[in-house]
Motif scaffolding. Sequence first.
Motif, PDB file in Angstrom:
ATOM      1  N   THR A 166       6.508 -13.158 -46.242  1.00 54.64           N
ATOM      2  CA  THR A 166       6.978 -14.334 -46.535  1.00 54.64           C
ATOM      3  C   THR A 166       7.477 -15.374 -45.374  1.00 54.64           C
ATOM      4  OG1 THR A 166       7.655 -13.868 -48.874  1.00 54.64           O
ATOM      5  CG2 THR A 166       8.835 -15.862 -47.852  1.00 54.64           C
ATOM      6  N   PRO A 167       8.170 -14.872 -44.433  1.00 56.22           N
ATOM      7  CA  PRO A 167       8.538 -15.916 -43.066  1.00 56.22           C
ATOM      8  C   PRO A 167       7.312 -16.122 -42.329  1.00 56.22           C
ATOM      9  CG  PRO A 167      10.034 -13.718 -43.301  1.00 56.22           C
ATOM     10  CD  PRO A 167       8.822 -13.622 -44.385  1.00 56.22           C
ATOM     11  N   PHE A 168       6.350 -15.449 -42.289  1.00 54.87           N
ATOM     12  CA  PHE A 168       5.142 -15.888 -41.737  1.00 54.87           C
ATOM     13  C   PHE A 168       4.361 -16.797 -42.314  1.00 54.87           C
ATOM     14  CE2 PHE A 168       5.948 -11.348 -40.421  1.00 54.87           C
ATOM     15  CZ  PHE A 168       6.023 -11.718 -38.909  1.00 54.87           C
ATOM     16  N   LYS A 169       4.380 -16.809 -43.545  1.00 54.64           N
ATOM     17  CA  LYS A 169       3.548 -17.778 -44.534  1.00 54.64           C
ATOM     18  C   LYS A 169       4.318 -18.914 -44.664  1.00 54.64           C
ATOM     19  CE  LYS A 169       1.231 -17.667 -48.864  1.00 54.64           C
ATOM     20  NZ  LYS A 169       0.818 -16.873 -50.145  1.00 54.64           N
ATOM     21  N   GLU A 170       5.712 -19.085 -44.656  1.00 54.59           N
ATOM     22  CA  GLU A 170       6.447 -20.155 -44.501  1.00 54.59           C
ATOM     23  C   GLU A 170       6.383 -20.934 -43.213  1.00 54.59           C
ATOM     24  OE1 GLU A 170      10.372 -18.949 -45.472  1.00 54.59           O
ATOM     25  OE2 GLU A 170       9.872 -18.817 -47.758  1.00 54.59           O
ATOM     26  N   ALA A 171       6.409 -20.165 -42.251  1.00 52.27           N
ATOM     27  CA  ALA A 171       6.201 -20.936 -40.799  1.00 52.27           C
ATOM     28  C   ALA A 171       4.836 -21.473 -40.667  1.00 52.27           C
ATOM     29  CB  ALA A 171       6.397 -20.021 -39.835  1.00 52.27           C
ATOM     30  N   ILE A 172       3.881 -20.781 -41.004  1.00 55.72           N
ATOM     31  CA  ILE A 172       2.371 -21.310 -41.016  1.00 55.72           C
ATOM     32  C   ILE A 172       2.207 -22.667 -41.991  1.00 55.72           C
ATOM     33  CG2 ILE A 172      -0.055 -20.614 -41.672  1.00 55.72           C
ATOM     34  CD1 ILE A 172       0.738 -17.942 -41.124  1.00 55.72           C
ATOM     35  N   ASN A 173       2.817 -22.521 -42.990  1.00 55.38           N
ATOM     36  CA  ASN A 173       2.578 -23.739 -43.879  1.00 55.38           C
ATOM     37  C   ASN A 173       3.360 -24.943 -43.326  1.00 55.38           C
ATOM     38  OD1 ASN A 173       1.094 -22.351 -45.898  1.00 55.38           O
ATOM     39  ND2 ASN A 173       2.523 -21.889 -47.161  1.00 55.38           N
ATOM     40  N   ALA A 174       4.605 -24.555 -42.817  1.00 55.10           N
ATOM     41  CA  ALA A 174       5.417 -25.869 -42.420  1.00 55.10           C
ATOM     42  C   ALA A 174       4.869 -26.297 -41.146  1.00 55.10           C
ATOM     43  CB  ALA A 174       6.852 -25.268 -41.970  1.00 55.10           C
ATOM     44  N   ALA A 175       3.926 -25.762 -40.269  1.00 52.77           N
ATOM     45  CA  ALA A 175       3.467 -25.958 -39.115  1.00 52.77           C
ATOM     46  C   ALA A 175       2.187 -26.887 -39.532  1.00 52.77           C
ATOM     47  CB  ALA A 175       3.083 -24.869 -38.186  1.00 52.77           C
ATOM     48  N   ARG A 176       1.531 -26.871 -40.570  1.00 53.42           N
ATOM     49  CA  ARG A 176       0.095 -27.373 -40.817  1.00 53.42           C
ATOM     50  C   ARG A 176       0.169 -28.962 -40.810  1.00 53.42           C
ATOM     51  NH1 ARG A 176      -4.247 -24.888 -43.668  1.00 53.42           N
ATOM     52  NH2 ARG A 176      -3.641 -22.525 -44.232  1.00 53.42           N
TER      53      ARG A 176
ATOM     54  N   ALA B 171     -11.507 -23.378 -36.855  1.00 45.91           N
ATOM     55  CA  ALA B 171     -11.277 -22.483 -35.735  1.00 45.91           C
ATOM     56  C   ALA B 171      -9.835 -22.863 -34.835  1.00 45.91           C
ATOM     57  CB  ALA B 171     -12.689 -22.474 -34.865  1.00 45.91           C
ATOM     58  N   GLU B 172      -9.948 -24.092 -34.508  1.00 47.38           N
ATOM     59  CA  GLU B 172      -8.739 -24.495 -33.928  1.00 47.38           C
ATOM     60  C   GLU B 172      -7.394 -24.297 -34.791  1.00 47.38           C
ATOM     61  OE1 GLU B 172     -11.251 -26.307 -34.597  1.00 47.38           O
ATOM     62  OE2 GLU B 172     -12.192 -26.636 -32.265  1.00 47.38           O
ATOM     63  N   GLY B 173      -7.394 -24.604 -35.754  1.00 50.85           N
ATOM     64  CA  GLY B 173      -6.292 -24.266 -36.753  1.00 50.85           C
ATOM     65  C   GLY B 173      -5.966 -22.961 -36.807  1.00 50.85           C
ATOM     66  N   VAL B 174      -6.905 -21.977 -36.887  1.00 52.84           N
ATOM     67  CA  VAL B 174      -6.466 -20.424 -36.950  1.00 52.84           C
ATOM     68  C   VAL B 174      -5.716 -20.025 -35.359  1.00 52.84           C
ATOM     69  CG1 VAL B 174      -8.642 -19.370 -36.365  1.00 52.84           C
ATOM     70  CG2 VAL B 174      -6.959 -18.303 -38.052  1.00 52.84           C
ATOM     71  N   VAL B 175      -6.293 -20.765 -34.440  1.00 53.18           N
ATOM     72  CA  VAL B 175      -5.600 -20.118 -33.190  1.00 53.18           C
ATOM     73  C   VAL B 175      -4.127 -20.635 -33.198  1.00 53.18           C
ATOM     74  CG1 VAL B 175      -5.677 -20.643 -30.889  1.00 53.18           C
ATOM     75  CG2 VAL B 175      -7.782 -20.358 -32.084  1.00 53.18           C
ATOM     76  N   ASP B 176      -4.019 -21.982 -33.820  1.00 49.90           N
ATOM     77  CA  ASP B 176      -2.650 -22.319 -33.685  1.00 49.90           C
ATOM     78  C   ASP B 176      -1.587 -21.674 -34.923  1.00 49.90           C
ATOM     79  OD1 ASP B 176      -3.240 -24.380 -31.909  1.00 49.90           O
ATOM     80  OD2 ASP B 176      -3.623 -25.736 -33.647  1.00 49.90           O
ATOM     81  N   ALA B 177      -2.316 -21.014 -35.889  1.00 48.37           N
ATOM     82  CA  ALA B 177      -1.538 -20.344 -36.705  1.00 48.37           C
ATOM     83  C   ALA B 177      -1.016 -19.170 -36.274  1.00 48.37           C
ATOM     84  CB  ALA B 177      -2.407 -20.007 -38.011  1.00 48.37           C
ATOM     85  N   ILE B 178      -1.950 -18.229 -35.454  1.00 45.51           N
ATOM     86  CA  ILE B 178      -1.868 -17.131 -34.684  1.00 45.51           C
ATOM     87  C   ILE B 178      -0.498 -17.598 -33.789  1.00 45.51           C
ATOM     88  CG2 ILE B 178      -2.525 -15.364 -33.117  1.00 45.51           C
ATOM     89  CD1 ILE B 178      -5.311 -15.892 -34.463  1.00 45.51           C
ATOM     90  N   GLU B 179      -0.528 -18.482 -33.054  1.00 48.93           N
ATOM     91  CA  GLU B 179       0.497 -18.772 -32.171  1.00 48.93           C
ATOM     92  C   GLU B 179       2.052 -18.801 -33.069  1.00 48.93           C
ATOM     93  OE1 GLU B 179       1.783 -19.198 -28.860  1.00 48.93           O
ATOM     94  OE2 GLU B 179      -0.058 -20.088 -28.616  1.00 48.93           O
ATOM     95  N   THR B 180       1.842 -19.565 -33.997  1.00 44.79           N
ATOM     96  CA  THR B 180       2.823 -19.593 -35.162  1.00 44.79           C
ATOM     97  C   THR B 180       3.100 -18.111 -35.485  1.00 44.79           C
ATOM     98  OG1 THR B 180       2.370 -21.741 -36.090  1.00 44.79           O
ATOM     99  CG2 THR B 180       3.710 -20.558 -37.364  1.00 44.79           C
TER     100      THR B 180
END
Length: 551
Positions: free
Chosen positions: A541-551, A507-516
């Motif tokens: 792709t740009p969204f997915k790359e940013a999400i993966n980089a922030a994990r 849950a916390e991770g998906v909130v952070d992913a939305i922020e990204t």
Amino acid sequence: MYRYDEFDHQVVRERVAEFSDQVSRRLSGDLSEEQFRPLRLMNGVYLQLHAYMLRVAVPYGELTSGKMRRLAHIARVYDRGYGHFTTRQNIQFNWPKLSDIPAILKELAEVEMHAIQTSGNCIRNVTTDAFAGVAADEIEDPRPWAEVLRQWSTFHPEFTYLPRKFKIAISGGAQDRAATFFHDIGIRLVRAESGDAGFQIIVGGGMGRTPRVGRVLNGFVAKSEILSYLEAILRVYNLHGRRDNKYKARIKILVDALTLEGFRAEVDAEWQRIRGSVVEVPAEEVERIGAYFADPDWQALADNPPELAAARSRSSAFNGWVSANVMAHRVPGYAAVTVSLKPVGGIPGDATADQMDALADFADRYSLGALRVSKEQNIVLPYVRQDQLHALWQALVAEGLATANKGLISDIIACPGLDYCALANARSIPLAQMISERFSDIARQHDIGEVTLNISGCINACGHHHVGNIGILGVDKRGEESYQLVLGGDATQTAAIGDIAGPGFTAEGVVDAIETVIGVYLAQRQNGEPFIDTYRRIGLTPFKEAINAAR
């Protein structure tokens, strides 16, 4: 709005009496829960995780102030002081005692309401645009036709036990505000080259395990033939729809199996067979029903009166609320107002009994006694004078109902999730609260601009996550709640199903992913374009790359 005739009153009285006897037999033990289940579902009663739930029909989302007050009374007397407005423009009461439900149904009948066909394998409550009759882009008001469909579908003998539940939506505007491409049948008012209005028929849309964007089955059906054409569709579905597997029973699966062309051929053949034998709605009956939706007595008013402009210049909070929650009206000097049921940290779609009473009062004072339930789980006041907007806003502020977030990131659509639903895999409500708190700064929300965010607690997609610009699906991952992120969904006339953005999150991770995701959008948007336009321009792709980089 429509008023019951004697047939309506009789049907509802008889159903209440019948169900009262069935409840008595269940409480006495004469009926087991298994025997009782199909009977209660026919009357809108579900058994959730902790208690029975009653779903009350609000046909095409229309309420009077009197009906809203009765809903408030029911919430206060028979439930825990609140109700939950749904994406089907209905209201649910989550905690009624089974022994009280017959009394609730009697009280609803007194104000021309019921719970018939809000569940079960039948044609469910017909939905439409919450701004029907007031939107400037309308070809015609779809509400009279929604009422025709309600009367046609209620207790239709052939369609009482369909292969699966069946949902119809109708829209009258160039902008599709009824999600017609995501219903079993979607109906859009269109004009032929002759200038005559008729209906475009869309079939096989839906969400759930196999989401589908609906396909145009017929570009133009004349008003005089709409019921026979819809009946032909339902007959083909009833005959060929699968009953051996509930996951493959919806009409979208049948359209897939036959192909659109094959399904159209079946429908056309059936239509030719029944044409002339199925009773169409006589023109005088359409006129009679339409008279119930006649315009109120509009006053001659000017747009943007000086007092409105002055109030907006004095108060940034009021100006922000007008910008977000007030929609232009087809009649000069009036406005349609969305009352958000999405306060920061609140439960999307919930309203307390006191708030419902207040909304009824505001409807009487400012909106000619009329309210609407929107598919976004908000309330609409459709007939507000522009020179009274500031007074209405002040009244809403006093009741905690002036959140200025319509169409913004905290205007979250969410199902009840694992807090209530026995089918859910994850909680939706706490996640919605976390997201609204993360994006609580209203100035920031307005800077982000138009974006839809939808949450479903399971694959059944009651929160419509597939069509959120940002969608979240709750899943069970080895006994733990997990959340899958999808991007790019769209419920409008440019319909699209969202793309999966990667593995699940906490849950916390998906909130952070939305922020990204929002960060990528703000960095990439051009000329103030909304999120969905940026997404379509740059892709996943740009969204997915940013999400993966922030994990």
